[in-house]
Motif scaffolding. Structure first.
Motif, short mmCIF file in Angstrom:
data_model
loop_
_atom_site.label_atom_id
_atom_site.label_comp_id
_atom_site.label_asym_id
_atom_site.label_seq_id
_atom_site.Cartn_x
_atom_site.Cartn_y
_atom_site.Cartn_z
N VAL A 60 11.69 4.66 1.96
CA VAL A 60 10.74 5.19 2.94
C VAL A 60 10.97 4.46 4.25
N PHE A 61 11.06 5.26 5.33
CA PHE A 61 11.18 4.69 6.68
C PHE A 61 9.87 4.95 7.40
N VAL A 62 9.24 3.91 7.93
CA VAL A 62 7.96 4.06 8.63
C VAL A 62 8.24 4.20 10.13
N TYR A 63 8.00 5.41 10.65
CA TYR A 63 8.23 5.65 12.07
C TYR A 63 7.12 5.06 12.94
N ASP A 64 5.87 5.21 12.48
CA ASP A 64 4.76 4.79 13.33
C ASP A 64 3.50 4.61 12.49
N VAL A 65 2.56 3.87 13.05
CA VAL A 65 1.26 3.68 12.40
C VAL A 65 0.15 3.95 13.40
N TYR A 66 -0.92 4.57 12.90
CA TYR A 66 -2.07 4.91 13.74
C TYR A 66 -3.35 4.61 12.97
N GLY A 67 -4.44 4.50 13.71
CA GLY A 67 -5.74 4.31 13.09
C GLY A 67 -6.15 5.53 12.29
N ALA A 68 -7.07 5.33 11.36
CA ALA A 68 -7.45 6.39 10.43
C ALA A 68 -8.09 7.59 11.12
N ASN A 69 -8.71 7.39 12.27
CA ASN A 69 -9.44 8.48 12.91
C ASN A 69 -8.71 9.11 14.10
N GLU A 70 -7.48 8.71 14.33
CA GLU A 70 -6.74 9.28 15.46
C GLU A 70 -6.19 10.66 15.10
N ASP A 71 -6.21 11.57 16.10
CA ASP A 71 -5.60 12.89 15.93
C ASP A 71 -4.09 12.76 16.13
N LEU A 72 -3.33 13.24 15.17
CA LEU A 72 -1.88 13.07 15.22
C LEU A 72 -1.15 14.40 15.32
N GLN A 130 10.50 10.15 4.11
CA GLN A 130 10.60 9.78 2.70
C GLN A 130 11.83 10.39 2.05
N ALA A 131 12.75 9.54 1.63
CA ALA A 131 13.91 9.97 0.88
C ALA A 131 13.67 9.67 -0.59
N GLN A 132 14.69 9.93 -1.40
CA GLN A 132 14.51 9.77 -2.83
C GLN A 132 14.29 8.30 -3.22
N ARG A 133 14.96 7.38 -2.51
CA ARG A 133 14.89 5.98 -2.92
C ARG A 133 14.33 5.04 -1.86
N ALA A 162 0.83 -1.20 0.00
CA ALA A 162 0.00 0.00 0.00
C ALA A 162 0.87 1.26 0.00
N LEU A 163 1.98 1.23 0.75
CA LEU A 163 2.88 2.38 0.79
C LEU A 163 3.63 2.54 -0.53
N GLN A 164 4.00 1.44 -1.15
CA GLN A 164 4.66 1.52 -2.46
C GLN A 164 3.74 2.20 -3.47
N GLU A 165 2.49 1.86 -3.42
CA GLU A 165 1.53 2.46 -4.34
C GLU A 165 1.31 3.94 -4.02
N ALA A 166 1.28 4.28 -2.71
CA ALA A 166 1.01 5.67 -2.31
C ALA A 166 2.19 6.59 -2.56
N THR A 167 3.43 6.08 -2.43
CA THR A 167 4.61 6.94 -2.54
C THR A 167 5.35 6.79 -3.86
N GLY A 168 5.14 5.67 -4.54
CA GLY A 168 5.88 5.42 -5.77
C GLY A 168 7.29 4.94 -5.52
N ILE A 169 7.62 4.61 -4.27
CA ILE A 169 8.96 4.15 -3.90
C ILE A 169 8.89 2.68 -3.50
N GLN A 170 9.84 1.90 -3.99
CA GLN A 170 9.78 0.45 -3.80
C GLN A 170 10.35 -0.01 -2.46
N TYR A 171 11.42 0.67 -1.99
CA TYR A 171 12.06 0.18 -0.76
C TYR A 171 11.37 0.82 0.45
N ILE A 172 10.65 0.00 1.21
CA ILE A 172 9.94 0.45 2.40
C ILE A 172 10.52 -0.28 3.61
N ARG A 173 10.94 0.48 4.62
CA ARG A 173 11.49 -0.14 5.83
C ARG A 173 10.54 0.06 7.00
N ILE A 174 10.12 -1.05 7.60
CA ILE A 174 9.25 -1.00 8.77
C ILE A 174 10.03 -1.60 9.95
#
Length: 641
Positions: free
Chosen positions: A200-212, A195-198, A158-170
């Motif tokens: 993406v580093f995922v710091y955290d995940v939250y539910g869709a309705n949470e205030d961030l 998000q860097a050029q090549r 899902a993140l690859q599709e949203a950002t257009g970047i293939q390397y995703i680190r979780i």
């Protein structure tokens, strides 16, 4: 064994057990009882005064304790040994930096005004406050018997599709909470990413309705004072600000004493704990409380400090910094994370460090140079950062030269008997009536605050006024007598700003001839450094067009008074600009702006570093400056002498 009780003026007390014969200052250090000791217990500064109340304490009398004071019970902790159960009182002036943390919720425009000018200049210099931390919303189909893809792969796609970047680190910290968060939010997430050029580093995940709130932290680690701001990484808002004393100060006011302490067994850990566990983590907790966010919501830090502070913060051996050829472990690095040093924020928060350019010119100066803007203008400008070390940068858009001088801790209250940092109870401005010799001063804090000491800007004013009123000579000696002039048995004079009954302390607030002499040497270090650096470039003082003064030594410096005592060059006062804590402003810019971060690295690479100790004329310049205003009166034509 013996019980030692430390009492503080606010009523707090700490009782600990220690061995008979143990040094009182060492007992305090081991027990996390903070007593100011700028000389690190060498008995040379006289700042670790405590008042003996009862019990058994072996303590020799030193030159810092008068006969009257000794009879009243005053002792130096560093020359006192525990001889039995004992109780001592630690006055505010010996521990003021310890507990007077100031935290503010900076929601009003007035509170953030000091950053507004820096932000405007940064953006005008084509360094927009944009960074690579974003919030990305993704929605996925829930798994089924026909779709058994693991949670992590589902999120990565899902993140690859949203950002257009293939390397995703979780990372692990994110993966731990992923299963529950996905299912509680029906597989719709908000992802905080870098998000860097090549990649993406995922710091955290939250539910869709949470205030961030995506938090960031900018920190100025000074040798004496630590200041910080918590910001919203998305819109740049400052959410909270805090300042406090650097917990390392009990191991010495200057970097050399702290480096020496770090070489002792367990010393490196003690110094690191003093800045991380005792200083930064409590600040972070209090700021996040004021900002109504969790400490875990801090995802990036930008830190500006001198070279030694950076090494001690990271627990890296700093001893080579003080020995020829003065080689640090690093000038520039971007490989540190909060979990590396146990900072209580998000464990994967990336630490950006402003680059150092010399053993004694560090990231605080490169960050400050950024916001001074001297690199972006044609005028010949001088940037001065007043702290435990005095650091200077001179140049314009074509070149820059930097140097550092050992001014000592006087600008932040060290080496001054009633000196303190710029916090509640500090006299920050002063005038004196030439006839009556009565003072009129401004005190930091709430209305009705009583004075307990002098901060840097107040010391400048007091000495300038004593000189103007001809109460002291150009050598700093008292030449008038009156109600506020005291003299000891040896004829050494002092000027009382507030008698004991007028002050918020247990003693008179006064400035002595020894204090004035210490400050004259400190101001002499600054002016001689300016002259030496200009001479190496074949410039003279008249060629300085703008001067930017930084440092947290009060709400501002009376520039004319600084000129009158020979600290700053005698050029028109309108050429001077006080820009506050430029190190913190620069760290703030680096935190929020990827372009500003790169610009600081570029400035560090292009700056020439001048080692003053190798300049043959520097000591002659320094000696000539140890006078009010200077031994060469032609350098200060506007000052009445």
């Amino acid at each position: 064994m013996a019980n030692v009780t430390f009492r503080f003026e606010d009523g707090e007390q700490v009782t600990v057990s220690t061995a008979l014969g143990e040094n009182l200052l060492e007992t305090a250090r081991k027990s996390n009882v903070v007593i100011d000791a700028p000389c690190s217990g060498n008995a040379s500064c006289g700042k670790c005064k405590v008042k003996f109340i009862k019990g058994k304490l072996d303590s020799k009398k030193t030159r810092h304790i008068s006969d009257t004071e000794y009879e009243e019970g005053w002792r130096l902790a560093c020359v006192s040994q525990v001889a039995g159960d004992v109780e001592v009182m630690v006055p505010d002036i010996a521990s003021a930096y310890r507990s007077r943390m100031k935290v503010a919720d900076l929601s009003s425009p007035e509170e953030v005004a000091i950053f507004d000018e820096s932000k405007r200049k940064i953006e005008e210099a084509d360094l927009p406050l944009h960074n690579n931390i974003h919030i990305v919303r993704i929605k996925m189909d829930p798994p089924s018997l026909e779709d058994t893809m693991p949670d992590i792969e589902r999120v990565i796609r899902a993140l690859q599709e949203a950002t257009g970047i293939q390397y995703i680190r979780i990372p692990y910290s994110c993966l731990r909470k992923l299963p529950n968060t996905l299912r509680s939010s029906n597989f719709e997430l908000q992802c905080i990413i870098g998000q860097a050029q090549r990649h993406v580093f995922v710091y955290d995940v939250y539910g869709a309705n949470e205030d961030l709130i995506v938090g960031g932290l900018a920190v100025d680690i000074g040798t004496t004072t630590v200041s910080a701001v918590v910001v919203d990484m998305i819109d740049g808002r400052i959410l909270a600000k805090a300042s406090t004393g650097n917990g390392q100060i009990r191991y010495g006011a200057d970097v050399i004493n702290r480096i020496i302490e770090s070489t002792k067994q367990g010393g490196r850990t003690r110094l690191q704990d003093a800045i991380v566990a005792e200083t930064l983590n409590p600040m972070i907790q209090q700021m996040c409380k004021a900002a109504h966010i969790s400490t875990r919501h801090i995802y990036r830090l930008a830190i500006a400090g001198n070279t030694t502070m950076n090494h001690l913060l990271m627990g890296i051996n700093a001893d080579p910094l003080r020995m020829e050829p003065y080689i640090p472990a690093f000038f520039k690095t971007n490989s540190f994370y909060a979990s590396d040093i146990n900072l209580k924020v998000h464990p994967d928060a990336h630490i950006i460090m402003a680059p150092n350019i010399g053993s004694y010119v560090g990231g605080d100066i490169t960050a400050g140079t950024l916001v001074s803007m001297l690199w972006n203008q044609p005028e010949f400008s001088l940037f001065i950062d007043l702290g435990t070390n005095g650091e200077l940068v001179f140049g314009n858009s074509d070149f820059m030269m930097s140097c550092a001088c050992s001014a000592g801790p006087a600008f932040e209250g060290g080496d001054i008997s009633c000196g303190m940092r710029a916090t509640d109870g500090a006299i920050e401005a002063c005038t004196i009536d030439a006839e009556t010799m009565e003072p009129d001063f401004a005190i930091i804090g709430d209305e009705g605050e009583k004075p307990i000491g002098l901060c840097g800007s107040g010391i400048i004013d007091v000495i300038a006024e004593l000189f103007r009123c001809k109460i002291i000579s150009p050598k700093g000696k008292f030449i008038r007598d009156g109600k506020r002039i005291k003299r000891d048995a040896y004829g050494m004079g002092s000027y009382v700003l507030a008698f004991e009954e007028e002050s918020g302390s247990v003693k008179d607030v006064e400035i002595t001839e020894v204090d004035i002499d210490n400050f004259i040497r400190a101001k002499g270090a600054i002016f001689s450094a300016i002259r030496t650096m200009l001479k190496t470039l074949d410039f003279d003082i008249s060629m300085i067009e703008q001067v930017y003064v930084a440092g947290g030594i009060g709400s501002g410096i009376n520039m004319q008074n600084a000129i009158n005592i020979g600290m700053f060059p005698d050029i028109p006062v309108e050429c001077y600009h006080y820009i506050g804590n430029s190190s913190l402003s620069g760290a703030y810019a680096m935190l929020l702006s990827t372009k500003a971060e790169r610009k600081v690295y570029e400035l560090a690479q292009n700056m020439t570093y001048l080692e003053l100790s190798t300049e043959p004329g520097y000591m002659d310049e320094f000696v000539a400056c140890c006078f009010l205003p200077h031994t060469d009166s032609s350098l200060f034509p506007s000052v009445e002498q």
